[in-house]
Design a protein around this motif. Sequence first.
Motif, short mmCIF file in Angstrom:
data_model
loop_
_atom_site.label_atom_id
_atom_site.label_comp_id
_atom_site.label_asym_id
_atom_site.label_seq_id
_atom_site.Cartn_x
_atom_site.Cartn_y
_atom_site.Cartn_z
N SER A 95 0.82 -1.22 0.00
CA SER A 95 0.00 0.00 0.00
C SER A 95 0.85 1.26 0.00
O SER A 95 0.58 2.19 -0.76
N VAL A 96 1.85 1.31 0.86
CA VAL A 96 2.69 2.51 0.95
C VAL A 96 3.44 2.73 -0.36
O VAL A 96 3.48 3.85 -0.89
N GLU A 97 4.00 1.68 -0.94
CA GLU A 97 4.73 1.83 -2.20
C GLU A 97 3.79 2.21 -3.34
O GLU A 97 4.13 3.02 -4.19
N LYS A 98 2.59 1.64 -3.35
CA LYS A 98 1.62 1.93 -4.41
C LYS A 98 1.14 3.38 -4.35
O LYS A 98 1.09 4.08 -5.36
N PHE A 99 0.78 3.85 -3.16
CA PHE A 99 0.19 5.18 -3.04
C PHE A 99 1.20 6.32 -3.04
O PHE A 99 0.88 7.43 -3.45
N THR A 100 2.42 6.06 -2.55
CA THR A 100 3.39 7.16 -2.45
C THR A 100 4.49 7.10 -3.50
O THR A 100 5.08 8.13 -3.81
N GLY A 101 4.80 5.92 -3.99
CA GLY A 101 5.91 5.79 -4.93
C GLY A 101 7.26 5.70 -4.23
O GLY A 101 8.29 5.59 -4.88
N LEU A 102 7.27 5.72 -2.90
CA LEU A 102 8.50 5.58 -2.14
C LEU A 102 8.80 4.11 -1.89
O LEU A 102 7.89 3.30 -1.71
N LYS A 103 10.06 3.76 -1.86
CA LYS A 103 10.49 2.38 -1.63
C LYS A 103 10.59 2.13 -0.12
O LYS A 103 11.29 2.86 0.58
N VAL A 104 9.91 1.11 0.36
CA VAL A 104 9.95 0.75 1.79
C VAL A 104 11.16 -0.14 2.03
O VAL A 104 11.33 -1.16 1.38
N ASN A 105 12.00 0.27 2.95
CA ASN A 105 13.20 -0.47 3.29
C ASN A 105 12.93 -1.53 4.35
O ASN A 105 13.37 -2.67 4.22
N ARG A 106 12.17 -1.16 5.39
CA ARG A 106 11.99 -2.06 6.53
C ARG A 106 10.66 -1.77 7.22
O ARG A 106 10.27 -0.61 7.38
N ILE A 107 10.00 -2.85 7.66
CA ILE A 107 8.77 -2.73 8.45
C ILE A 107 8.94 -3.60 9.68
O ILE A 107 9.20 -4.80 9.57
N ASP A 108 8.81 -3.00 10.85
CA ASP A 108 8.90 -3.72 12.12
C ASP A 108 7.52 -3.77 12.76
O ASP A 108 6.80 -2.76 12.79
N ILE A 109 7.17 -4.94 13.28
CA ILE A 109 5.89 -5.12 13.97
C ILE A 109 6.18 -5.35 15.45
O ILE A 109 6.93 -6.25 15.80
N ASN A 110 5.60 -4.52 16.30
CA ASN A 110 5.70 -4.69 17.75
C ASN A 110 4.33 -5.10 18.27
O ASN A 110 3.39 -4.31 18.23
N VAL A 111 4.23 -6.34 18.73
CA VAL A 111 2.95 -6.82 19.27
C VAL A 111 2.85 -6.32 20.71
O VAL A 111 3.62 -6.72 21.58
N GLN A 112 1.89 -5.44 20.93
CA GLN A 112 1.70 -4.81 22.24
C GLN A 112 0.78 -5.60 23.15
O GLN A 112 0.78 -5.40 24.35
N GLY A 113 -0.01 -6.50 22.54
CA GLY A 113 -0.91 -7.28 23.36
C GLY A 113 -1.74 -8.23 22.52
O GLY A 113 -1.70 -8.20 21.30
N VAL A 114 -2.49 -9.08 23.23
CA VAL A 114 -3.39 -10.04 22.59
C VAL A 114 -4.74 -9.87 23.26
O VAL A 114 -4.83 -9.79 24.49
#
Length: 119
Positions: A95-114
Amino acid sequence: MSGKIVNNYGNIYIDTEVIAKIASQSAIECYGLVGMGYKSKVDGLVELLKREHISKGVQVQIDEQELNIELFVIIQYGTKISVVADNIINRVKYSVEKFTGLKVNRIDINVQGVRVHNR
């Protein structure tokens, strides 16, 4: 700092808040995600953000055309965390690459809870 795209006609600047909103909206559509979390700096408790404030659960860093995104999420009880995280990463990156045209280098997920979630 903002993302910058250079073309024949000039420069396009995309604010990090826009990128955070795109990332949070695409993440919230993933199965197994209850919502975005926000850790309070005062007492350390995690807060489930309401729909209008979900971009607070995303941090965006742009360093020399490298776009790094960090998401703070709350996962649905009973789902496999690694599968949900992989789905979020793939959807947000697309989504980010499609809508902005910027290349995503890294995505980190922090699970804060369940949480148990009833839709």
